[in-house]
Design a protein around this motif. Structure first.
Motif, PDB file in Angstrom:
ATOM      1  N   MET A 170      47.710  29.108  28.539  1.00  9.96           N
ATOM      2  CA  MET A 170      46.489  29.862  28.835  1.00  9.96           C
ATOM      3  C   MET A 170      45.317  28.913  29.087  1.00  9.96           C
ATOM      4  SD  MET A 170      46.574  33.221  29.020  1.00  9.96           S
ATOM      5  CE  MET A 170      44.899  33.687  28.585  1.00  9.96           C
ATOM      6  N   ALA A 171      45.220  27.864  28.278  1.00  9.31           N
ATOM      7  CA  ALA A 171      44.138  26.897  28.455  1.00  9.31           C
ATOM      8  C   ALA A 171      44.250  26.196  29.812  1.00  9.31           C
ATOM      9  CB  ALA A 171      44.162  25.866  27.326  1.00  9.31           C
ATOM     10  N   ALA A 172      45.475  25.857  30.201  1.00  9.74           N
ATOM     11  CA  ALA A 172      45.687  25.211  31.500  1.00  9.74           C
ATOM     12  C   ALA A 172      45.310  26.158  32.637  1.00  9.74           C
ATOM     13  CB  ALA A 172      47.138  24.771  31.628  1.00  9.74           C
ATOM     14  N   LYS A 173      45.658  27.422  32.498  1.00 10.39           N
ATOM     15  CA  LYS A 173      45.316  28.393  33.544  1.00 10.39           C
ATOM     16  C   LYS A 173      43.816  28.651  33.587  1.00 10.39           C
ATOM     17  CE  LYS A 173      48.150  31.726  32.428  1.00 10.39           C
ATOM     18  NZ  LYS A 173      48.842  33.024  32.553  1.00 10.39           N
ATOM     19  N   ASP A 174      43.183  28.695  32.424  1.00 11.11           N
ATOM     20  CA  ASP A 174      41.726  28.877  32.391  1.00 11.11           C
ATOM     21  C   ASP A 174      41.027  27.749  33.142  1.00 11.11           C
ATOM     22  OD1 ASP A 174      41.862  31.231  30.973  1.00 11.11           O
ATOM     23  OD2 ASP A 174      41.520  30.293  29.015  1.00 11.11           O
ATOM     24  N   ALA A 175      41.546  26.531  32.986  1.00 15.13           N
ATOM     25  CA  ALA A 175      40.965  25.391  33.704  1.00 15.13           C
ATOM     26  C   ALA A 175      41.160  25.552  35.207  1.00 15.13           C
ATOM     27  CB  ALA A 175      41.616  24.091  33.220  1.00 15.13           C
ATOM     28  N   MET A 176      42.309  26.101  35.611  1.00 12.44           N
ATOM     29  CA  MET A 176      42.569  26.342  37.027  1.00 12.44           C
ATOM     30  C   MET A 176      41.611  27.397  37.576  1.00 12.44           C
ATOM     31  SD  MET A 176      46.703  26.297  36.538  1.00 12.44           S
ATOM     32  CE  MET A 176      47.137  27.052  38.100  1.00 12.44           C
ATOM     33  N   PHE A 177      41.374  28.453  36.802  1.00  7.11           N
ATOM     34  CA  PHE A 177      40.442  29.499  37.237  1.00  7.11           C
ATOM     35  C   PHE A 177      39.009  28.959  37.292  1.00  7.11           C
ATOM     36  CE2 PHE A 177      43.699  32.555  35.381  1.00  7.11           C
ATOM     37  CZ  PHE A 177      44.188  32.926  36.626  1.00  7.11           C
ATOM     38  N   ALA A 178      38.652  28.125  36.320  1.00  5.34           N
ATOM     39  CA  ALA A 178      37.313  27.544  36.298  1.00  5.34           C
ATOM     40  C   ALA A 178      37.083  26.639  37.502  1.00  5.34           C
ATOM     41  CB  ALA A 178      37.109  26.757  35.001  1.00  5.34           C
ATOM     42  N   ALA A 179      38.170  26.073  38.022  1.00  7.85           N
ATOM     43  CA  ALA A 179      38.070  25.189  39.186  1.00  7.85           C
ATOM     44  C   ALA A 179      38.053  25.976  40.496  1.00  7.85           C
ATOM     45  CB  ALA A 179      39.228  24.204  39.192  1.00  7.85           C
ATOM     46  N   GLY A 180      38.106  27.299  40.401  1.00  4.19           N
ATOM     47  CA  GLY A 180      37.980  28.118  41.603  1.00  4.19           C
ATOM     48  C   GLY A 180      39.202  28.931  41.981  1.00  4.19           C
ATOM     49  N   LEU A 181      40.312  28.786  41.261  1.00  2.00           N
ATOM     50  CA  LEU A 181      41.508  29.572  41.570  1.00  2.00           C
ATOM     51  C   LEU A 181      41.249  31.055  41.302  1.00  2.00           C
ATOM     52  CD1 LEU A 181      44.552  29.427  42.353  1.00  2.00           C
ATOM     53  CD2 LEU A 181      45.039  29.348  39.890  1.00  2.00           C
ATOM     54  N   ARG A 182      41.769  31.902  42.159  1.00  3.89           N
ATOM     55  CA  ARG A 182      41.611  33.343  41.987  1.00  3.89           C
ATOM     56  C   ARG A 182      42.969  34.003  41.809  1.00  3.89           C
ATOM     57  NH1 ARG A 182      37.510  31.844  40.837  1.00  3.89           N
ATOM     58  NH2 ARG A 182      35.452  32.187  41.765  1.00  3.89           N
ATOM     59  N   LEU A 183      42.985  35.101  41.075  1.00  3.81           N
ATOM     60  CA  LEU A 183      44.207  35.863  40.846  1.00  3.81           C
ATOM     61  C   LEU A 183      44.276  36.979  41.882  1.00  3.81           C
ATOM     62  CD1 LEU A 183      46.652  36.260  38.967  1.00  3.81           C
ATOM     63  CD2 LEU A 183      45.222  37.759  37.559  1.00  3.81           C
ATOM     64  N   PRO A 184      45.122  36.848  42.898  1.00  5.01           N
ATOM     65  CA  PRO A 184      45.148  37.843  43.966  1.00  5.01           C
ATOM     66  C   PRO A 184      45.783  39.163  43.519  1.00  5.01           C
ATOM     67  CG  PRO A 184      46.134  35.748  44.659  1.00  5.01           C
ATOM     68  CD  PRO A 184      46.028  35.723  43.172  1.00  5.01           C
ATOM     69  N   VAL A 185      45.128  40.259  43.876  1.00  2.00           N
ATOM     70  CA  VAL A 185      45.686  41.600  43.668  1.00  2.00           C
ATOM     71  C   VAL A 185      46.506  41.955  44.892  1.00  2.00           C
ATOM     72  CG1 VAL A 185      45.151  44.036  43.331  1.00  2.00           C
ATOM     73  CG2 VAL A 185      43.754  42.282  42.209  1.00  2.00           C
ATOM     74  N   LEU A 186      47.727  42.425  44.695  1.00  3.68           N
ATOM     75  CA  LEU A 186      48.593  42.767  45.821  1.00  3.68           C
ATOM     76  C   LEU A 186      48.140  44.078  46.462  1.00  3.68           C
ATOM     77  CD1 LEU A 186      51.930  41.648  44.202  1.00  3.68           C
ATOM     78  CD2 LEU A 186      50.967  40.722  46.308  1.00  3.68           C
ATOM     79  N   ASP A 187      48.266  44.146  47.761  1.00  7.38           N
ATOM     80  CA  ASP A 187      47.834  45.329  48.507  1.00  7.38           C
ATOM     81  C   ASP A 187      48.506  46.592  47.975  1.00  7.38           C
ATOM     82  OD1 ASP A 187      46.295  43.735  50.117  1.00  7.38           O
ATOM     83  OD2 ASP A 187      47.716  43.689  51.788  1.00  7.38           O
ATOM     84  N   GLY A 188      47.710  47.604  47.744  1.00  2.25           N
ATOM     85  CA  GLY A 188      48.228  48.896  47.307  1.00  2.25           C
ATOM     86  C   GLY A 188      48.367  49.057  45.815  1.00  2.25           C
ATOM     87  N   ALA A 189      48.149  47.978  45.041  1.00  4.11           N
ATOM     88  CA  ALA A 189      48.343  48.056  43.590  1.00  4.11           C
ATOM     89  C   ALA A 189      47.364  49.028  42.944  1.00  4.11           C
ATOM     90  CB  ALA A 189      48.211  46.667  42.976  1.00  4.11           C
ATOM     91  N   ARG A 190      46.080  48.844  43.215  1.00 12.02           N
ATOM     92  CA  ARG A 190      45.077  49.731  42.630  1.00 12.02           C
ATOM     93  C   ARG A 190      45.290  51.169  43.090  1.00 12.02           C
ATOM     94  NH1 ARG A 190      41.409  45.410  44.479  1.00 12.02           N
ATOM     95  NH2 ARG A 190      40.771  44.117  42.688  1.00 12.02           N
ATOM     96  N   GLU A 191      45.598  51.313  44.365  1.00 15.28           N
ATOM     97  CA  GLU A 191      45.754  52.653  44.932  1.00 15.28           C
ATOM     98  C   GLU A 191      46.944  53.392  44.326  1.00 15.28           C
ATOM     99  OE1 GLU A 191      43.447  50.104  47.705  1.00 15.28           O
ATOM    100  OE2 GLU A 191      45.296  49.861  46.546  1.00 15.28           O
ATOM    101  N   LEU A 192      48.030  52.673  44.045  1.00 16.92           N
ATOM    102  CA  LEU A 192      49.195  53.312  43.446  1.00 16.92           C
ATOM    103  C   LEU A 192      48.883  53.828  42.049  1.00 16.92           C
ATOM    104  CD1 LEU A 192      52.184  54.085  43.424  1.00 16.92           C
ATOM    105  CD2 LEU A 192      52.695  51.753  42.628  1.00 16.92           C
ATOM    106  N   VAL A 193      48.194  53.021  41.256  1.00 18.11           N
ATOM    107  CA  VAL A 193      47.818  53.451  39.902  1.00 18.11           C
ATOM    108  C   VAL A 193      46.923  54.680  39.973  1.00 18.11           C
ATOM    109  CG1 VAL A 193      46.591  52.813  37.797  1.00 18.11           C
ATOM    110  CG2 VAL A 193      48.069  51.134  38.937  1.00 18.11           C
ATOM    111  N   ALA A 194      45.949  54.660  40.853  1.00 17.74           N
ATOM    112  CA  ALA A 194      45.028  55.788  40.996  1.00 17.74           C
ATOM    113  C   ALA A 194      45.751  57.043  41.482  1.00 17.74           C
ATOM    114  CB  ALA A 194      43.907  55.428  41.963  1.00 17.74           C
ATOM    115  N   LEU A 195      46.684  56.869  42.410  1.00 20.68           N
ATOM    116  CA  LEU A 195      47.454  57.999  42.951  1.00 20.68           C
ATOM    117  C   LEU A 195      48.268  58.669  41.852  1.00 20.68           C
ATOM    118  CD1 LEU A 195      48.490  59.439  45.631  1.00 20.68           C
ATOM    119  CD2 LEU A 195      50.406  57.817  45.517  1.00 20.68           C
ATOM    120  N   ALA A 196      48.981  57.859  41.072  1.00 19.11           N
ATOM    121  CA  ALA A 196      49.819  58.410  40.011  1.00 19.11           C
ATOM    122  C   ALA A 196      48.975  59.088  38.937  1.00 19.11           C
ATOM    123  CB  ALA A 196      50.672  57.298  39.401  1.00 19.11           C
TER     124      ALA A 196
END
Length: 228
Positions: free
Chosen positions: A76-102
């Motif tokens: 987790m600490a290593a990933k936090d450093a990656m995020f702090a350096a500008g890495l973003r966690l991509p949301v896959l297309d349709g993920a939010r919409e599927l949850v909302a639909l269901a």
């Protein structure tokens, strides 16, 4: 709509967010900082497996002298450093919409993941669907991760839903096997799955249906997967 699942049980990594490579890189950096270089096969094992299985399969206790909790914290600490350096966690297309639909259709929606709870919270902050979920099941909630059906069975029990009326959405071989072993219908998404022959490719043929991605899925698509 007649034939809809009573519950939608969603994998997280590789299904809703494109995160498998981030988890792997975090673990690689943690191990490298302690003098352990992971092989390609060990890196690929991370895909679709829970932390318990990763810790055991890679023999991290014997090789590093660390506990599972220490591995989780260090990754987790290593990933936090990656995020702090500008890495973003991509949301896959349709993920939010599927949850909302269901959710709008009255289905109980929960996440069943092999990730640790802090990792799930981190992903939910990006997904922005937390208020639509009944709960999430993480690595800390089960003794055995996927391909064990334990996580999915636990989610169905908590929801009071019959396994055969639950629809699992997965991307990995281990996750698909877990959903099937739990007696549930399984929909596989190939959006984050590398092409056949490429490192990390997951065989998804065992699922009841495979779709290119979650974008555009409708209630009729979910109902169709529930048909014998």
């Amino acid at each position: 709509m007649i034939g809809l699942p009573h519950a939608l049980l969603l994998d997280l990594d590789g299904t809703l967010v494109r995160s498998e490579h981030i988890h792997t890189e975090g673990l690689v950096r943690f191990c490298a900082g302690r003098g352990l270089v992971l092989s390609e096969s060990e890196r690929l094992f991370v895909i679709g497996h829970a932390w318990q299985e990763i810790y055991a399969e890679l023999r991290l206790e014997a090789r590093l002298g660390t506990t599972l909790a220490e591995v989780l914290a260090g990754t987790m600490a290593a990933k936090d450093a990656m995020f702090a350096a500008g890495l973003r966690l991509p949301v896959l297309d349709g993920a939010r919409e599927l949850v909302a639909l269901a959710h709008a259709a009255g289905m109980a929606v929960a996440i069943v993941s092999g990730s640790a709870r802090p990792e799930i919270v981190q992903a939910l902050a990006v997904l922005e669907v937390g208020e639509l979920l009944r709960f999430y099941v993480g690595a800390e909630d089960v003794r055995h991760g996927k391909p064990s059906p334990e996580g999915y069975a636990l989610a169905a029990e908590r929801l009071g839903a019959a396994p055969e009326r639950c629809l699992v959405v997965e991307d990995s071989e281990a996750g698909i096997a877990a959903g099937l072993a739990a007696g549930m219908r399984v929909l596989a998404t190939a959006a984050a799955n590398p092409p056949e022959g490429q490192p990390g490719h997951q065989r998804q043929h065992a699922a009841h249906r495979v779709v290119p991605g979650l974008a555009g899925l409708q209630l009729a698509d979910l109902a169709a997967v529930m048909q014998p």
